[in-house]
Scaffold this active site. Structure first.
Site, PDB file in Angstrom:
ATOM      1  N   ASN A 287       0.812  -1.222   0.000  1.00 26.34           N
ATOM      2  CA  ASN A 287       0.000   0.000   0.000  1.00 26.34           C
ATOM      3  C   ASN A 287       0.843   1.270   0.000  1.00 26.34           C
ATOM      4  O   ASN A 287       0.344   2.349  -0.325  1.00 26.34           O
ATOM      5  CB  ASN A 287      -0.942   0.006   1.219  1.00 26.34           C
ATOM      6  CG  ASN A 287      -2.230  -0.741   0.941  1.00 26.34           C
ATOM      7  OD1 ASN A 287      -2.263  -1.644   0.113  1.00 26.34           O
ATOM      8  ND2 ASN A 287      -3.285  -0.366   1.632  1.00 26.34           N
ATOM      9  N   ASN A 311      -8.092  -8.947   2.078  1.00 21.11           N
ATOM     10  CA  ASN A 311      -8.884  -7.800   1.613  1.00 21.11           C
ATOM     11  C   ASN A 311     -10.243  -8.203   1.055  1.00 21.11           C
ATOM     12  O   ASN A 311     -10.610  -9.389   1.024  1.00 21.11           O
ATOM     13  CB  ASN A 311      -8.087  -6.986   0.584  1.00 21.11           C
ATOM     14  CG  ASN A 311      -7.769  -7.792  -0.667  1.00 21.11           C
ATOM     15  OD1 ASN A 311      -8.498  -8.716  -1.050  1.00 21.11           O
ATOM     16  ND2 ASN A 311      -6.677  -7.444  -1.341  1.00 21.11           N
ATOM     17  N   ILE A 312     -11.005  -7.218   0.589  1.00 15.46           N
ATOM     18  CA  ILE A 312     -12.390  -7.450   0.149  1.00 15.46           C
ATOM     19  C   ILE A 312     -12.471  -8.400  -1.046  1.00 15.46           C
ATOM     20  O   ILE A 312     -13.441  -9.144  -1.181  1.00 15.46           O
ATOM     21  CB  ILE A 312     -13.099  -6.119  -0.196  1.00 15.46           C
ATOM     22  CG1 ILE A 312     -12.407  -5.396  -1.364  1.00 15.46           C
ATOM     23  CG2 ILE A 312     -13.206  -5.227   1.026  1.00 15.46           C
ATOM     24  CD1 ILE A 312     -13.191  -4.227  -1.919  1.00 15.46           C
ATOM     25  N   CYS A 372      -7.252  -0.599   8.990  1.00 11.43           N
ATOM     26  CA  CYS A 372      -6.871  -1.428   7.844  1.00 11.43           C
ATOM     27  C   CYS A 372      -6.327  -0.461   6.800  1.00 11.43           C
ATOM     28  O   CYS A 372      -5.386   0.269   7.084  1.00 11.43           O
ATOM     29  CB  CYS A 372      -8.047  -2.270   7.349  1.00 11.43           C
ATOM     30  SG  CYS A 372      -9.634  -1.398   7.208  1.00 11.43           S
ATOM     31  N   ASP A 374      -8.614   1.773   4.590  1.00 13.31           N
ATOM     32  CA  ASP A 374      -9.458   2.961   4.717  1.00 13.31           C
ATOM     33  C   ASP A 374     -10.273   2.988   6.004  1.00 13.31           C
ATOM     34  O   ASP A 374     -10.946   3.977   6.298  1.00 13.31           O
ATOM     35  CB  ASP A 374     -10.396   3.072   3.506  1.00 13.31           C
ATOM     36  CG  ASP A 374      -9.629   3.407   2.233  1.00 13.31           C
ATOM     37  OD1 ASP A 374      -8.745   4.280   2.293  1.00 13.31           O
ATOM     38  OD2 ASP A 374      -9.904   2.789   1.193  1.00 13.31           O
ATOM     39  N   TRP A 376     -12.960   1.116   6.957  1.00  8.11           N
ATOM     40  CA  TRP A 376     -14.418   0.945   6.936  1.00  8.11           C
ATOM     41  C   TRP A 376     -14.856  -0.503   6.684  1.00  8.11           C
ATOM     42  O   TRP A 376     -16.032  -0.791   6.610  1.00  8.11           O
ATOM     43  CB  TRP A 376     -15.068   1.877   5.918  1.00  8.11           C
ATOM     44  CG  TRP A 376     -14.462   1.896   4.537  1.00  8.11           C
ATOM     45  CD1 TRP A 376     -14.074   0.815   3.795  1.00  8.11           C
ATOM     46  CD2 TRP A 376     -14.199   3.057   3.735  1.00  8.11           C
ATOM     47  NE1 TRP A 376     -13.581   1.227   2.581  1.00  8.11           N
ATOM     48  CE2 TRP A 376     -13.644   2.597   2.511  1.00  8.11           C
ATOM     49  CE3 TRP A 376     -14.389   4.425   3.923  1.00  8.11           C
ATOM     50  CZ2 TRP A 376     -13.279   3.469   1.481  1.00  8.11           C
ATOM     51  CZ3 TRP A 376     -14.022   5.286   2.899  1.00  8.11           C
ATOM     52  CH2 TRP A 376     -13.471   4.816   1.699  1.00  8.11           C
ATOM     53  N   ASP A 377     -13.897  -1.434   6.545  1.00  2.58           N
ATOM     54  CA  ASP A 377     -14.244  -2.847   6.340  1.00  2.58           C
ATOM     55  C   ASP A 377     -13.730  -3.709   7.497  1.00  2.58           C
ATOM     56  O   ASP A 377     -14.448  -3.969   8.444  1.00  2.58           O
ATOM     57  CB  ASP A 377     -13.684  -3.336   5.000  1.00  2.58           C
ATOM     58  CG  ASP A 377     -14.396  -2.730   3.810  1.00  2.58           C
ATOM     59  OD1 ASP A 377     -15.639  -2.745   3.799  1.00  2.58           O
ATOM     60  OD2 ASP A 377     -13.723  -2.241   2.884  1.00  2.58           O
ATOM     61  N   ARG A 378     -12.470  -4.129   7.413  1.00  4.44           N
ATOM     62  CA  ARG A 378     -11.902  -4.971   8.470  1.00  4.44           C
ATOM     63  C   ARG A 378     -11.876  -4.250   9.821  1.00  4.44           C
ATOM     64  O   ARG A 378     -12.056  -4.878  10.869  1.00  4.44           O
ATOM     65  CB  ARG A 378     -10.479  -5.399   8.066  1.00  4.44           C
ATOM     66  CG  ARG A 378     -10.457  -6.407   6.935  1.00  4.44           C
ATOM     67  CD  ARG A 378      -9.083  -6.559   6.314  1.00  4.44           C
ATOM     68  NE  ARG A 378      -8.759  -5.454   5.413  1.00  4.44           N
ATOM     69  CZ  ARG A 378      -7.730  -5.463   4.544  1.00  4.44           C
ATOM     70  NH1 ARG A 378      -6.940  -6.524   4.500  1.00  4.44           N
ATOM     71  NH2 ARG A 378      -7.501  -4.436   3.762  1.00  4.44           N
ATOM     72  N   ARG A 418     -20.561  -2.285  -1.356  1.00 10.30           N
ATOM     73  CA  ARG A 418     -20.297  -3.697  -1.046  1.00 10.30           C
ATOM     74  C   ARG A 418     -21.467  -4.604  -1.429  1.00 10.30           C
ATOM     75  O   ARG A 418     -21.278  -5.763  -1.793  1.00 10.30           O
ATOM     76  CB  ARG A 418     -19.989  -3.864   0.447  1.00 10.30           C
ATOM     77  CG  ARG A 418     -18.763  -3.096   0.928  1.00 10.30           C
ATOM     78  CD  ARG A 418     -17.473  -3.690   0.387  1.00 10.30           C
ATOM     79  NE  ARG A 418     -16.326  -2.895   0.819  1.00 10.30           N
ATOM     80  CZ  ARG A 418     -15.682  -2.026   0.052  1.00 10.30           C
ATOM     81  NH1 ARG A 418     -16.086  -1.842  -1.204  1.00 10.30           N
ATOM     82  NH2 ARG A 418     -14.637  -1.357   0.503  1.00 10.30           N
TER      83      ARG A 418
END
Length: 608
Positions: A287, A311-312, A372, A374, A376-378, A418
């Site tokens: 990253n 990741n997603i 993570c 950004d 907003w997920d993990r 998502r």
């Protein structure tokens, strides 16, 4: 792990198959389908459902602006095959075969759903018989792609409780004991100028200024600065969430960011601030090439731990593989190796394991920062699961609603991207089952701690069904600022209005409140299970999830207790009234207008 076929019952019926009332067959077909307020019939058609379990089934399909409803029409069959699919759950609609296609039932429609099932329908080949149903399905399943409103803006449903009031950030912070001498409530983001994907109310260190926050935002991806999610009442250790620092390939530093993290550490005199980076180390390094990165040695009094959660894109492919092995058929002979090859439970294990580390560190008095890429997920998975382990309030029915509203909805999990609400672009690389994975982790915890949660599995299934349905505004859009711009609270109904109108069906009869208890689930492959009643629920060979005899008996005893308590209350009122009358009759010169002293009555206390 045992194969799910171990709970198969070959004689069990699909939960969507039931006997129709005989008089209904005399009525206009499908005229008896109950529609929601605001739901309109669009078209109906004779069709053949190519059922993967029962073969070709003749019937009629009804398309509304909310659902696809099918019922078999063969009067000779003793049970009716029915399907009731919210159009929001449809991911893809394709034409199958052409006008010149040969073979029985080779011309029709293929429908891919987001909820672990696919549907196939066959029609007659002459006269473009599928055109109208295809066009209407495509139009109403993907309204945003056709400049139409989502059904949540059309429905006219009314409930006694306004579900939007379930979460108030200031009240929730007050419940946690904030503000205090070390942490303050900031409204600097009230116009979403600091960060357009964050909520308007934030908890930050007392010693930080509004200018500090702006300088830190410039060094964090998407401006998502470190802010407090939860504070431990006794040791004052905190869970703080944010996005990655913008270090880049050149290894940039930002003194304001470094000082800000030290303020978080100093708030409860944590010797070393632990930074949990949800990513694998190699991903975090990669990253840097796109301007991101992670906290290096320049962050003194801090330690960095990578949690190796993928990741997603990896999660999306993993669930796709899982769907391939469970729908329509489960191959019993290779079940364990097939399940292992999906890596789904391995990912669930890593998410749970990361959350356990966060909870354990906070419980021992050390503050933590979680991020993570950004944030907003993990990050949402880890903070919300750790809070669920640490705080019994979130394990209540209403508290769980607050947790989802707070850590997922207000902090900008990208639900629209998502899930793809109302969007025809099924191949969008932003789609990913991150929230489904979180609910799976919650289910794993409820299995390991069956008395610790006030809510039951039915609540989790309801939440996931309406994650896709677009019937409620709760999961629409990517962040709070987008919901405000689209007037979600004003123009749509909250899912919690539905849930809280029928709370009894979502309650766990074995729930035992334990306010101080911290839950540490076992995150090993030996203790994790595939959530069969979600992922394989469309397979008619799966035994219907009947209430266990113990649970049924427990509910009966609870009802009996309530009945006895009601009778006891009536007896107490009756005795109180009798005692009052006796006291009045023994008092001389008493007139109706005179004031008598009410008799004292000791209320009977009961262990029930």
């Amino acid at each position: 792990m045992a194969s799910p076929v171990s709970v198969y019952n070959s004689n069990a019926l699909d939960p969507h198959i039931r006997s129709p009332p005989r008089e209904a067959l005399k009525m206009e077909f499908l005229a008896d389908v109950t529609l929601l307020p605001g739901e309109d019939r669009i078209t109906d058609k004779d069709i053949i459902y190519i059922c993967p379990f029962n073969g070709a089934v003749k019937g009629k399909v009804l398309i509304t602006n909310y659902r696809l409803y099918f019922r078999s029409s063969d009067a000779d069959v003793t049970v009716a095959v029915t399907l009731d699919v919210p159009l929001g759950a449809i991911s893809r609609v394709e034409k199958m075969g052409g006008a010149s296609s040969r073979g029985e039932n080779s011309y029709g429609l293929d429908i891919t759903c987001k909820d672990m099932r696919n549907l196939r329908f066959a029609l007659k080949q002459e006269g473009h018989s599928r055109r109208d149903i295809f066009e209407n399905l495509f139009r109403y399943a993907f309204p945003l792609s056709h400049n139409l409103p989502l059904f949540a803006y059309v429905t006219q449903e009314k409930y006694a409780e306004v579900g939007w009031s379930i979460y108030n950030p200031v009240e929730e912070f007050r419940r946690q004991g904030l503000p205090n001498k070390k942490w303050r409530i900031s409204f600097t983001n009230k116009s979403y100028e600091l960060c357009d994907t964050y909520p308007t109310v934030l908890a930050v260190p007392v010693r930080s200024t509004e200018d500090d926050l702006k300088r830190v935002a410039a060094f964090r991806s998407r401006g998502r600065i470190p802010v407090l999610s939860w504070i431990h009442r006794e040791n004052q250790a905190v869970i703080v969430r944010c996005s990655q620092p913008l270090v880049g390939m050149s290894g940039k530093r930002n003194k304001d960011d470094e000082r800000y993290l030290d303020l978080i550490r100093e708030a409860n005199d944590t010797p070393k601030l632990t930074i949990y980076d949800a990513r694998p180390n190699v991903n975090a390094v990669a990253n840097k090439a796109t301007g991101g990165g992670y906290e290096g040695d320049e962050y003194q009094n801090a330690e960095l731990v990578f949690l190796d959660i993928q990741n997603i894109h990896v999660m999306r492919e993993s669930l796709k593989k899982l769907k391939d092995i469970v729908y329509p058929n489960v191959e019993e002979s290779h079940w364990l190796s097939s399940l292992e090859s999906t890596h789904w439970l391995e990912h669930v294990k890593l998410v749970l394991s990361g959350a356990i580390q966060v909870a354990d560190k906070v419980c021992s008095g050390n503050s933590v920062v979680v991020h993570c890429s950004d944030g907003w997920d993990r990050t949402a998975q880890l903070t919300s699961l750790a809070m669920l382990m640490l705080d019994s309030h979130y394990r209540t029915l209403r508290g769980f609603q607050v947790l989802i509203e707070k850590e997922w909805i207000s902090f900008g999990h990208k639900f629209a991207s998502r899930i793809g609400h109302g969007d025809k672009n099924h191949a969008d690389q932003d789609r990913s089952p991150i929230f489904v994975q979180f609910i799976d982790c919650v289910w794993q915890m409820t299995k390991q701690f069956p008395t610790a949660f006030e809510f039951n599995e039915h609540l989790l299934l309801t939440i996931l069904d309406h994650l896709y349905s677009c019937r409620f505004g709760t999961f629409l859009y990517n962040c709070e600022s987008a919901r405000d711009a689209n007037e979600v609270r004003l123009k749509t109904v909250s899912l919690w209005a539905l849930v809280n109108s029928r709370m009894d069906i979502y309650l766990n009869p074995f729930y035992t409140p334990e306010s101080g208890r911290v839950l540490y689930p076992v995150a090993s492959m030996r203790h994790l299970e595939l959530w069969v009643s979600y992922y394989i629920r469309w397979n008619p060979r799966i035994q219907q999830q009947q209430q266990s005899p113990v649970e049924q008996r427990y509910r009966e005893l609870l009802a009996l207790r309530d009945e006895y308590l009601k009778k006891l209350e009536q007896l107490q009122l009756s005795d109180s009234s009798t005692s009052s009358d006796l006291a009045n009759s023994s008092t001389p010169n008493t007139t109706p207008s005179s004031t008598s002293t009410p008799s004292q009555y000791t209320h009977l206390q009961t262990p029930l």
